[in-house]
Design an enzyme around this catalytic site. Structure first.
Site, PDB file in Angstrom:
ATOM      1  N   LYS A 173      49.922 144.668  54.881  1.00  0.00           N
ATOM      2  CA  LYS A 173      51.262 144.740  55.767  1.00  0.00           C
ATOM      3  C   LYS A 173      51.157 144.043  56.943  1.00  0.00           C
ATOM      4  CE  LYS A 173      55.032 146.636  57.243  1.00  0.00           C
ATOM      5  NZ  LYS A 173      56.305 146.040  56.966  1.00  0.00           N
TER       6      LYS A 173
HETATM    7  P1  NAP Z   1      63.583 153.633  64.005  1.00  0.00           P
HETATM    8  O1  NAP Z   1      64.743 153.641  63.316  1.00  0.00           O
HETATM    9  O2  NAP Z   1      63.303 153.251  65.391  1.00  0.00           O
HETATM   10  O3  NAP Z   1      62.717 155.184  63.654  1.00  0.00           O
HETATM   11  C1  NAP Z   1      61.809 155.495  64.150  1.00  0.00           C
HETATM   12  C2  NAP Z   1      61.575 156.999  64.106  1.00  0.00           C
HETATM   13  O4  NAP Z   1      60.333 157.420  64.718  1.00  0.00           O
HETATM   14  C3  NAP Z   1      62.419 157.901  64.459  1.00  0.00           C
HETATM   15  O5  NAP Z   1      62.867 158.854  63.409  1.00  0.00           O
HETATM   16  C4  NAP Z   1      62.247 158.457  65.738  1.00  0.00           C
HETATM   17  O6  NAP Z   1      62.643 159.578  66.114  1.00  0.00           O
HETATM   18  C5  NAP Z   1      60.681 158.803  65.187  1.00  0.00           C
HETATM   19  N1  NAP Z   1      59.689 158.753  66.287  1.00  0.00           N
HETATM   20  C6  NAP Z   1      59.311 157.979  67.179  1.00  0.00           C
HETATM   21  N2  NAP Z   1      58.384 158.593  68.061  1.00  0.00           N
HETATM   22  C7  NAP Z   1      58.231 159.637  67.732  1.00  0.00           C
HETATM   23  C8  NAP Z   1      57.398 160.818  68.112  1.00  0.00           C
HETATM   24  N3  NAP Z   1      56.554 160.617  69.229  1.00  0.00           N
HETATM   25  N4  NAP Z   1      57.467 162.198  67.496  1.00  0.00           N
HETATM   26  C9  NAP Z   1      58.550 162.067  66.480  1.00  0.00           C
HETATM   27  N5  NAP Z   1      59.219 161.184  65.938  1.00  0.00           N
HETATM   28  C10 NAP Z   1      59.347 160.007  66.540  1.00  0.00           C
HETATM   29  O7  NAP Z   1      62.448 152.765  63.109  1.00  0.00           O
HETATM   30  P2  NAP Z   1      62.435 152.059  61.671  1.00  0.00           P
HETATM   31  O8  NAP Z   1      62.904 150.732  61.540  1.00  0.00           O
HETATM   32  O9  NAP Z   1      63.027 153.386  60.693  1.00  0.00           O
HETATM   33  O10 NAP Z   1      60.955 151.883  61.508  1.00  0.00           O
HETATM   34  C11 NAP Z   1      60.031 153.275  61.038  1.00  0.00           C
HETATM   35  C12 NAP Z   1      58.747 152.625  60.517  1.00  0.00           C
HETATM   36  O11 NAP Z   1      58.952 151.809  59.499  1.00  0.00           O
HETATM   37  C13 NAP Z   1      58.069 151.830  61.711  1.00  0.00           C
HETATM   38  O12 NAP Z   1      56.558 151.974  61.821  1.00  0.00           O
HETATM   39  C14 NAP Z   1      58.346 150.478  61.485  1.00  0.00           C
HETATM   40  O13 NAP Z   1      57.323 149.672  62.046  1.00  0.00           O
HETATM   41  C15 NAP Z   1      58.370 150.372  59.670  1.00  0.00           C
HETATM   42  N6  NAP Z   1      58.965 149.378  59.375  1.00  0.00           N
HETATM   43  C16 NAP Z   1      60.421 149.195  59.665  1.00  0.00           C
HETATM   44  C17 NAP Z   1      60.964 148.188  59.042  1.00  0.00           C
HETATM   45  C18 NAP Z   1      62.373 147.724  59.502  1.00  0.00           C
HETATM   46  O14 NAP Z   1      62.765 146.612  59.060  1.00  0.00           O
HETATM   47  N7  NAP Z   1      63.095 148.277  60.278  1.00  0.00           N
HETATM   48  C19 NAP Z   1      60.438 147.395  57.580  1.00  0.00           C
HETATM   49  C20 NAP Z   1      59.458 147.918  57.513  1.00  0.00           C
HETATM   50  C21 NAP Z   1      58.498 148.887  57.980  1.00  0.00           C
HETATM   51  P3  NAP Z   1      63.890 159.817  67.030  1.00  0.00           P
HETATM   52  O15 NAP Z   1      65.302 159.278  66.198  1.00  0.00           O
HETATM   53  O16 NAP Z   1      63.975 161.096  67.617  1.00  0.00           O
HETATM   54  O17 NAP Z   1      63.758 158.595  67.995  1.00  0.00           O
END
Ligand code: NAP
Length: 291
Positions: A173
């Protein structure tokens, strides 16, 4: 359809919400928890039950899917779920956690007798919504429960090893993300340079059209920049700051020098400092207009 499972999704941000929806669409009984409950609530219309705590979400679940910001966040949330964890539950860990992060999570799984799958995903918001992610998985291949979850959220599963604790999926990844981030900065700089030199950016796209220099991803990110839509985040810039850090740390740990990734990490940090942290990472483009 495969057996109906009870699946807990912890974290319903951009990716987790889409994955929870597709698990429910596949007929599974889905409970979702999110730190900010408001982000999970729209999932109720898709038949997802919203849990008040991580422990309530995982109670009696066959599988747990974590899709949180980073490794420490995933560890913190699983610690909150700990009182309700049962040995033998499948833990599908899809947070991009990096090398040290995944090792800590695998150790937690071992401590609690969970069957651990290091399962980061490739693909962004739109593939996630379409159930067309690519799942990179290490863990016991052939596990029916894990496979049912992967089938619901992804179009393809790429197995990298038989033991989630080997971190092989997370390593692949990071390699893939280094390409994704390089493409994003690449198109951002191309468009900034075109602007500076008074070159119509469409001339650039015409030049590369259909040839080996063309790249669908550059067109998607370039479109966001040119149409002023970087506020429509598929891959948040703050998330990219974290991913860039994980890549740079992994490379340093391996004794590999990555000049582009280090410069790219700095570019993301600069764009975040300009106030673009909540936008799509295509907003790296704006970092070209600061000193
Ligand atoms: P996102 O929309 O910013 O969501 C992040 C999530 O993490 C939210 O539910 C947030 O809660 C939660 N969070 C952050 N800090 C926390 C804490 N200390 N305790 C509890 N919850 C916490 O991000 P996303 O794009 O969905 O990404 C999620 C994961 O997937 C990441 O690791 C990212 O690298 C990976 N990813 C993302 C993509 C993409 O294109 N977006 C693709 C592949 C992989 P709140 O809502 O309360 O802030």
């Amino acid at each position: 359809m495969t057996e109906k499972l009870t699946v807990a999704v912890l974290g319903t941000g951009i990716m987790g919400a889409a994955m929870a929806r597709n698990l429910a669409r596949a007929g599974h009984d889905v409970r979702a928890w999110n730190r900010s409950r408001g982000k999970a609530e729209p999932l109720a219309a898709a038949g997802v039950r919203i849990a008040d705590t991580p422990a309530a979400a995982v109670e009696g679940a066959d599988a747990i899917v974590t899709v949180l910001y980073d490794g420490p966040a995933a560890l913190e949330v699983m610690a909150q779920a700990a009182p309700a964890l049962r040995p033998g539950v499948r833990w599908i860990q899809s947070t991009t956690a990096g090398i040290e992060g995944i090792a800590a999570l695998a150790a937690f799984a071992d401590e609690h007798g969970l069957v651990f799958f290091d399962a980061p995903v490739l693909g962004t918001k739109e593939p996630a919504e379409a159930g067309a992610l690519t799942v990179l998985a290490s863990g016991p291949n052939g596990d029916a429960t894990a496979n049912a979850v992967f089938d619901a959220v992804g179009a393809k599963t790429v197995w990298t090893g038989p033991d989630g604790a080997d971190g092989s999926a997370s390593r692949l990844k990071l390699v893939a993300n280094s390409w994704v981030l390089a493409l994003t900065h690449g198109i951002g700089e191309v468009l900034a340079l075109a602007e500076g030199l008074h070159v119509d950016p469409q001339r650039f796209f015409e030049l590369i059209d259909g040839g080996p220099l063309d790249a669908g991803y550059a067109r998607i990110k370039g479109g966001l920049i040119l149409e002023g839509r970087t506020d429509q985040a598929s891959f948040g810039l703050d998330t990219a700051v974290k991913d860039a850090r994980l890549i740079v740390e992994a490379a340093r740990g391996a004794g590999v020098r990555l000049d582009l990734a280090e410069a790219g990490a700095e570019r993301f940090r600069r764009a975040a400092a300009q106030g673009h942290g909540g936008e799509d990472m295509a907003a790296s483009y704006y970092a070209s207009f600061t000193q």
